[in-house]
Write a protein that holds these residues in place. Structure first.
Motif, PDB file in Angstrom:
ATOM      1  N   ALA A   6      22.902  22.690  51.807  1.00  0.00           N
ATOM      2  CA  ALA A   6      21.641  22.406  51.103  1.00  0.00           C
ATOM      3  C   ALA A   6      21.772  22.605  49.600  1.00  0.00           C
ATOM      4  O   ALA A   6      21.279  21.784  48.811  1.00  0.00           O
ATOM      5  N   ILE A   7      22.439  23.667  49.173  1.00  0.00           N
ATOM      6  CA  ILE A   7      22.510  23.966  47.744  1.00  0.00           C
ATOM      7  C   ILE A   7      23.358  22.924  47.024  1.00  0.00           C
ATOM      8  O   ILE A   7      23.001  22.467  45.926  1.00  0.00           O
ATOM      9  N   LYS A   8      24.463  22.504  47.642  1.00  0.00           N
ATOM     10  CA  LYS A   8      25.307  21.472  47.032  1.00  0.00           C
ATOM     11  C   LYS A   8      24.548  20.152  46.914  1.00  0.00           C
ATOM     12  O   LYS A   8      24.651  19.449  45.897  1.00  0.00           O
ATOM     13  N   VAL A   9      23.780  19.805  47.942  1.00  0.00           N
ATOM     14  CA  VAL A   9      23.015  18.553  47.908  1.00  0.00           C
ATOM     15  C   VAL A   9      21.911  18.643  46.853  1.00  0.00           C
ATOM     16  O   VAL A   9      21.699  17.699  46.073  1.00  0.00           O
ATOM     17  N   ALA A  10      21.205  19.765  46.790  1.00  0.00           N
ATOM     18  CA  ALA A  10      20.154  19.925  45.776  1.00  0.00           C
ATOM     19  C   ALA A  10      20.742  19.838  44.378  1.00  0.00           C
ATOM     20  O   ALA A  10      20.165  19.188  43.486  1.00  0.00           O
ATOM     21  N   ASP A  11      21.882  20.468  44.163  1.00  0.00           N
ATOM     22  CA  ASP A  11      22.542  20.424  42.861  1.00  0.00           C
ATOM     23  C   ASP A  11      22.876  18.992  42.463  1.00  0.00           C
ATOM     24  O   ASP A  11      22.632  18.572  41.320  1.00  0.00           O
ATOM     25  N   ALA A  12      23.415  18.220  43.394  1.00  0.00           N
ATOM     26  CA  ALA A  12      23.790  16.832  43.093  1.00  0.00           C
ATOM     27  C   ALA A  12      22.551  15.993  42.775  1.00  0.00           C
ATOM     28  O   ALA A  12      22.574  15.150  41.860  1.00  0.00           O
TER      29      ALA A  12
ATOM     30  N   GLU B 199      24.156   7.352  44.300  1.00  0.00           N
ATOM     31  CA  GLU B 199      24.578   8.124  43.136  1.00  0.00           C
ATOM     32  C   GLU B 199      24.762   9.601  43.495  1.00  0.00           C
ATOM     33  O   GLU B 199      25.667  10.269  42.986  1.00  0.00           O
ATOM     34  N   VAL B 200      23.901  10.100  44.374  1.00  0.00           N
ATOM     35  CA  VAL B 200      24.042  11.483  44.825  1.00  0.00           C
ATOM     36  C   VAL B 200      25.367  11.650  45.570  1.00  0.00           C
ATOM     37  O   VAL B 200      26.105  12.630  45.353  1.00  0.00           O
ATOM     38  N   GLU B 201      25.691  10.696  46.418  1.00  0.00           N
ATOM     39  CA  GLU B 201      26.955  10.759  47.162  1.00  0.00           C
ATOM     40  C   GLU B 201      28.155  10.688  46.219  1.00  0.00           C
ATOM     41  O   GLU B 201      29.161  11.381  46.421  1.00  0.00           O
ATOM     42  N   LYS B 202      28.037   9.889  45.193  1.00  0.00           N
ATOM     43  CA  LYS B 202      29.121   9.798  44.207  1.00  0.00           C
ATOM     44  C   LYS B 202      29.318  11.149  43.512  1.00  0.00           C
ATOM     45  O   LYS B 202      30.452  11.586  43.277  1.00  0.00           O
ATOM     46  N   THR B 203      28.208  11.813  43.200  1.00  0.00           N
ATOM     47  CA  THR B 203      28.287  13.124  42.568  1.00  0.00           C
ATOM     48  C   THR B 203      28.866  14.164  43.518  1.00  0.00           C
ATOM     49  O   THR B 203      29.671  15.023  43.122  1.00  0.00           O
ATOM     50  N   LEU B 204      28.455  14.100  44.775  1.00  0.00           N
ATOM     51  CA  LEU B 204      28.947  15.046  45.774  1.00  0.00           C
ATOM     52  C   LEU B 204      30.421  14.834  46.107  1.00  0.00           C
ATOM     53  O   LEU B 204      31.155  15.781  46.369  1.00  0.00           O
ATOM     54  N   GLY B 205      30.805  13.554  46.164  1.00  0.00           N
ATOM     55  CA  GLY B 205      32.166  13.230  46.601  1.00  0.00           C
ATOM     56  C   GLY B 205      32.292  13.073  48.101  1.00  0.00           C
ATOM     57  O   GLY B 205      33.400  12.984  48.629  1.00  0.00           O
TER      58      GLY B 205
END
Length: 596
Positions: A300-306, A340-346
């Motif tokens: 959750a925290i990684k997704v919120a950050d992205a 774009e979120v997925e691109k940021t997350l990788g």
């Protein structure tokens, strides 16, 4: 000489220099891009911004390159990051000077708000993750409020505390005192991620799917320790709802993490995870919408950050009325934004169809008031009724004592502007309730009083058009005083302006402040009235029923509305359902509200 600087100092200097370069570059300053001055050789290419502020500086520069003009608040952040102004604010405090104009904006990054001309004073808003404090912290806030503020606090609609009537000299001592008590106000205002909310009964609720406290705490500390997450295009709200009996109103947030149970047979591991909802901002008539994405609990925290970082890069910095996440989603659509979120997350987010998720347990609109059994046998949480969120310092100390004597030492704030004491033994409930009554509070209320929410209003907010708390209190006192037996929950939300801090669009009855004309020149305080709002599984934006109702007339108007509903409803039909099945003109007739 570089060896004289620590790594943190070097990082700060890099960010400072990149900010100066961005400012000069955007203005076409000599030596930072553009044609060479006086016909000389072209200078080297402008340096790429680096450091923790780089993501914001790049976004500002990109908007200017696209021909947009930054709003003054964006320029203020670029010219002097508000965190870097702290020493200057301390100097101002020592001189008895308030931070005003753009400095008022900057000091909000530290949790202080100059509320002039309504009051020549600061308001301080805290950060309390999941709304939970220890009793000793609650007592410390009381001590600080008595020493440096007006001798009272308000519980807010983000399960938070705010203190008012703080002098110019006392603002800095107040926020430094919070840190001494293990609390903070950092980033609680302006263009930042606001107080992190969660289910108020987390960890003690028999029906919850999970305890939200660890997730709210992790996100809280993640924000506090990353400067790049401050200075967003606009404020940003995140909530975690564990499917407990008291709603956290996560669907009114920019990011809503909803605990759900994924069923077997849909190509993903079954069990409890987060369902991701995005774009809530009910003041702009939008709830957070289900994205179809489910998130493992530990991601959750990684997704919120992205998500926040994509918003930082893409949000509008030229129009503050259209700068919230909702407007990026409206312009891009959810698919582009999530890509774009997925691109940021990788990595790729997991999507499931709606029928892969089991129905969530429903919230109880009255569970924030009174005595309720916990999942721990023999223990209860007790919801204490506060007069529209207000507490004196003496009452705060008494409640802290009660929490330590009868409860588990926690004080839990709710988005309904009240608080809970958890861990009260069955045998101690009667003594607990009597002591609450002895300090001028209560553990029970009428259905109207229990569902009453009001923002600060014009007693302490320069944006409000009316005295929201005063008129809300008049409404409840009137309905209770005439003995009108409202036998079903009714939420009345009273807000002072279009910022909608009290979320008038989600109330059964919602009032928004207005200046009501009484002749060609004069106005009085009043409201526009809405009906039929809801939240959670009943999420609906209320419809306007009446305009320009004088504040003094609102109690009688609300009485007519409730009487009409009780007389003409269909069985156990709720107020919201009743109002939604009738057109506005029909409702005016049913409520006997026809006007000439």
């Amino acid at each position: 000489m570089s060896g004289d600087f620590s790594p943190d100092q070097k990082r700060y200097l890099e960010g400072f220099v990149s900010g100066v370069q961005a400012v000069r570059g955007s203005r076409g300053a000599p030596g930072f891009g553009g044609s060479a001055p006086f016909g000389g050789a072209a200078p080297a290419a402008e340096a790429e911004p680096t450091g923790p502020d780089a993501i914001h500086l790049k976004a500002m520069a990109a908007q200017e390159k696209a021909g947009k003009k930054l709003v003054p608040q964006e320029k203020a952040k670029r010219e002097e990051h508000p965190f870097d102004a702290y020493a200057r604010f301390k100097d101002m405090a020592e001189k008895g000077q308030f931070a005003k104009q753009l400095d008022d904006f900057r000091i909000r990054f530290h949790g202080l708000f100059y509320v002039g001309p309504t009051q020549d004073a600061y308001m301080c808003r805290l950060r309390i993750h999941n709304g939970v404090l220890k009793a000793w912290q609650f007592r410390a806030v009381a001590d600080l409020s008595e020493q440096y503020a007006g001798g009272f606090t308000h519980v807010t609609t983000r399960a938070n505390l705010q203190a008012r009537e703080i002098s110019a000299a006392n603002g800095i001592p107040f926020i430094e005192g919070l840190v001494d008590a293990g609390l903070t106000a950092k980033g609680s205002g302006a263009d930042n991620i606001r107080n992190v909310t969660g289910t108020p009964t987390a960890g003690v609720d028999p029906q919850e799917l999970l305890d939200t406290r660890p997730y709210a705490k992790e996100w809280h500390h993640h924000i506090l320790n990353d400067r790049s997450l401050y200075g967003l295009p606009r404020k940003f709200n995140v909530a975690f709802d564990g499917a407990g009996r008291i709603a956290a109103l996560e669907d009114t947030n920019d990011i809503g993490f909803q605990a759900v149970e994924v069923k077997d047979g849909f190509g993903v591991a079954p069990g409890v995870c987060w369902r991701l909802a995005l774009g809530g901002i009910t003041g702009h008539k939008d709830f957070a919408r289900d994205t179809g994405v489910i998130v493992p609990l530990d991601k959750a925290i990684k997704v919120a950050d992205a998500i926040v970082r994509v918003f930082i890069a893409s949000g509008d910095r030229s129009d503050r009325n259209k700068a919230r996440l909702k407007y990026v989603l409206d312009a891009w659509g959810f698919d582009k934004f999530l890509a774009e979120v997925e691109k940021t997350l990788g990595w790729t987010l997991t999507r499931v169809p709606p029928d892969a998720v089991a129905p969530r347990p429903e919230s109880d609109r009255l569970a924030h008031i009174g005595v309720h059994p916990q999942k721990q046998p023999g223990l209860n949480w007790v919801g204490v009724v506060l007069p529209l969120g207000k507490l004196t310092c003496g009452q705060m100390r008494s409640l802290a004592d009660l929490s330590e004597r009868y409860g588990d030492g926690d004080v839990r704030l709710t988005v309904w502007q009240n608080l809970l004491i958890s861990g009260v033994k069955d045998a101690d409930v009667a003594a607990f309730e009597q002591t609450v009554a002895d300090i001028g509070l209560a553990t029970s209320a009428s259905n109207v009083r229990a569902g009453l929410v009001a923002c600060t209003g014009n007693r302490g907010c320069k944006f409000a058009a009316s005295d929201t708390k005063g008129f809300a209190d008049l409404i409840a006192n009137h309905v209770d005083g005439i003995g009108l037996a409202v036998d079903t929950p009714v939420n009345i939300h009273v807000t002072g302006c279009h910022n909608s801090c009290a979320q008038h669009y989600i109330g059964d009855i919602g009032l928004i402040g207005a200046k009501v004309p009484i002749n060609d020149e004069d106005t009085v305080e009043g409201f526009h009235l809405h009906v039929g709002g809801g939240f959670g599984s009943d999420a609906t934006i209320g419809r306007e029923l009446l305009r320009d109702v004088k504040g003094e007339d609102c109690p009688a108007v609300v009485e007519k509305m409730l009487r009409g509903y009780l007389a003409k409803r269909d069985g156990a039909e709720t107020f919201a359902a009743f109002t939604r099945r009738h057109e506005i003109d029909a409702l005016k007739s049913l409520f006997e509200l026809e006007t000439a």
